[in-house]
Motif scaffolding. Structure first.
Motif, mmCIF file in Angstrom:
data_model
loop_
_atom_site.group_PDB
_atom_site.id
_atom_site.type_symbol
_atom_site.label_atom_id
_atom_site.label_comp_id
_atom_site.label_asym_id
_atom_site.label_seq_id
_atom_site.Cartn_x
_atom_site.Cartn_y
_atom_site.Cartn_z
ATOM 1 N N ARG A 66 6.840 101.351 71.685
ATOM 2 C CA ARG A 66 6.974 100.646 70.404
ATOM 3 C C ARG A 66 6.019 101.205 69.359
ATOM 4 N NH1 ARG A 66 7.252 94.240 72.141
ATOM 5 N NH2 ARG A 66 9.125 94.356 73.478
ATOM 6 N N PHE A 67 4.818 101.532 69.794
ATOM 7 C CA PHE A 67 3.827 102.096 68.878
ATOM 8 C C PHE A 67 4.338 103.405 68.265
ATOM 9 C CE2 PHE A 67 0.339 105.051 68.153
ATOM 10 C CZ PHE A 67 -0.512 104.315 67.342
ATOM 11 N N LEU A 68 4.909 104.268 69.091
ATOM 12 C CA LEU A 68 5.403 105.558 68.603
ATOM 13 C C LEU A 68 6.591 105.401 67.662
ATOM 14 C CD1 LEU A 68 5.146 107.609 71.913
ATOM 15 C CD2 LEU A 68 3.731 107.882 69.866
ATOM 16 N N ALA A 69 7.310 104.294 67.782
ATOM 17 C CA ALA A 69 8.484 104.078 66.942
ATOM 18 C C ALA A 69 8.123 103.623 65.529
ATOM 19 C CB ALA A 69 9.407 103.044 67.593
ATOM 20 N N GLN A 70 6.905 103.142 65.346
ATOM 21 C CA GLN A 70 6.518 102.697 64.011
ATOM 22 C C GLN A 70 6.176 103.904 63.136
ATOM 23 O OE1 GLN A 70 3.038 100.198 64.210
ATOM 24 N NE2 GLN A 70 1.662 101.875 64.690
#
Length: 377
Positions: free
Chosen positions: A54-58
């Motif tokens: 999820r972090f990388l998707a932001q």
């Protein structure tokens, strides 16, 4: 303004209250990355994978990453290294898996599948995460000191290359940063400040073995048998089946009980303001948000003279509020039930004294700590 990504894999209870309280009061921009507060072992394993994805998707890049102790920070950083290699990181230790007390019977609580034995893997996740972080924050001095007292024995448990030098490394990067508490929503807006017909005793802690409800109810049985009138409110968070000690106490104290079960916020606030006394008999407490909430609402506390509790109260209140033995608890409880005006006056003074833990006071401290972390990286 600093951009902070706060990673909270077990987001509920005190973890949620802490994260959201700071987010609402901070001058910085805080983004929460969370998972629900269930399946705690899986959160310490798989939470890092899910939250790294999820972090990388932001699209935005934080200035600081602050993770709770329930995150495997090493895995999270490994999976997100393209974006996090140069981002300063910190771990906030709400609790730890090294000194959390184990149940005596081996069938209760989080370690039941190990028959009461501690699973060292989860403690090692804590240690490795702390080593990977730039800074480590503990919610109380008791928590910090008890962790480092237990760490040498834990590392010596391993057969070789047990990295005892890690103790000094971790000690140098660790510091105290108390929890902030959202006192604002607890404001007395509807409860009349009148004295109850008889004293109301409040239990607002978790219904679990580490809070030692057996000793709490034993004290109540003693003062009840001595003929002292009181009423009882049993609220607090419950997980799964109600412990048998509560079932027995509800039957024995039925005529005195005014509330049973987890309370919604409006009911909880009302009970906090109505209560005369709150009591802890806990085996485990790394901070004590529920106790501070009660004290803020002018509920007089009786607390064990150990764990984190002496840190919550100014020293001038220790003699009245802290006890060393079960006999001392009963004696202080008897005094409190029979000296209601003195108790009420002291409770008012204590409410003012614990305001230092409000987010209004703590948030600027947190904000400066995060700013320093960015500047010193």
């Amino acid at each position: 303004m600093v951009r902070i990504d706060l990673i909270s894999p077990y987001h509920g209870g005190s973890h949620k209250a802490w994260a959201e309280g700071w987010q609402h009061s901070s001058r910085h921009n805080i983004t929460l990355h969370t998972l629900p507060d269930r399946f705690w072992k899986w959160r310490m394993h798989g939470g890092a994978i899910t939250l790294a994805r999820r972090f990388l998707a932001q699209k935005s890049q934080p200035d600081v990453i602050l993770a709770t102790d329930m995150l495997d920070l090493t895995t999270f950083l490994a999976l997100s290294r393209k974006q996090t290699a140069h981002v300063p990181t910190a771990v906030y230790m709400h609790e730890n898996q090294l000194t959390y007390p184990l149940p005596q019977d081996g069938r209760t609580g989080p370690m039941r599948r190990q028959l009461g034995e501690r699973d060292h893997h989860y403690a090692f996740i804590n240690v490795a995460s702390m080593l990977a972080a730039d800074r480590v924050f503990f919610n109380s001095n008791y928590h910090l000191e008890s962790f480092f007292a237990a760490l040498p024995k834990f590392l010596k448990h391993f057969p070789e290359y047990n990295e005892l030098n890690a103790i000094d490394i971790l000690s140098q990067k660790s510091e105290l940063l108390p929890v902030g508490v959202q006192f604002g929503p607890l404001a007395n807006s509807s409860v009349e400040p009148t004295q109850n017909r008889v004293p109301l005793i409040l239990w607002n802690q978790r219904w679990e073995y580490d809070k030692n409800p057996e000793a709490f109810f034993a004290a109540l049985y003693t003062v009840a048998e001595a003929g002292h009138p009181f009423e009882l409110a049993l609220c607090g968070q419950q997980y799964g089946k109600r412990p048998s000690v509560f079932k027995e106490a509800i039957e024995k104290l039925d005529s005195r009980i005014v509330h049973v079960g987890h309370a919604d916020f409006a009911t909880y606030r009302k009970l906090l303001w109505q209560a005369d006394l709150t009591i802890s008999t806990a085996h485990h407490e790394f901070f004590g948000i529920s106790i501070l909430e009660a004290i803020h609402c002018q509920t007089f506390p009786l607390l064990p003279n150990r764990l984190s509790y002496p840190e919550l109260l100014p020293r001038e209140f220790h003699d009245a509020c802290l006890y060393d033995t079960q006999e001392a608890l009963i004696a202080k409880l008897t005094w409190a039930l029979t000296h209601r005006d003195e108790v009420q006056n002291m409770a008012g003074a204590l409410a003012t004294a614990v305001s230092k833990f409000s987010w209004q006071r703590m948030s600027p401290i947190y904000d400066q700590v995060m700013l320093n972390l960015c500047q010193n990286k």
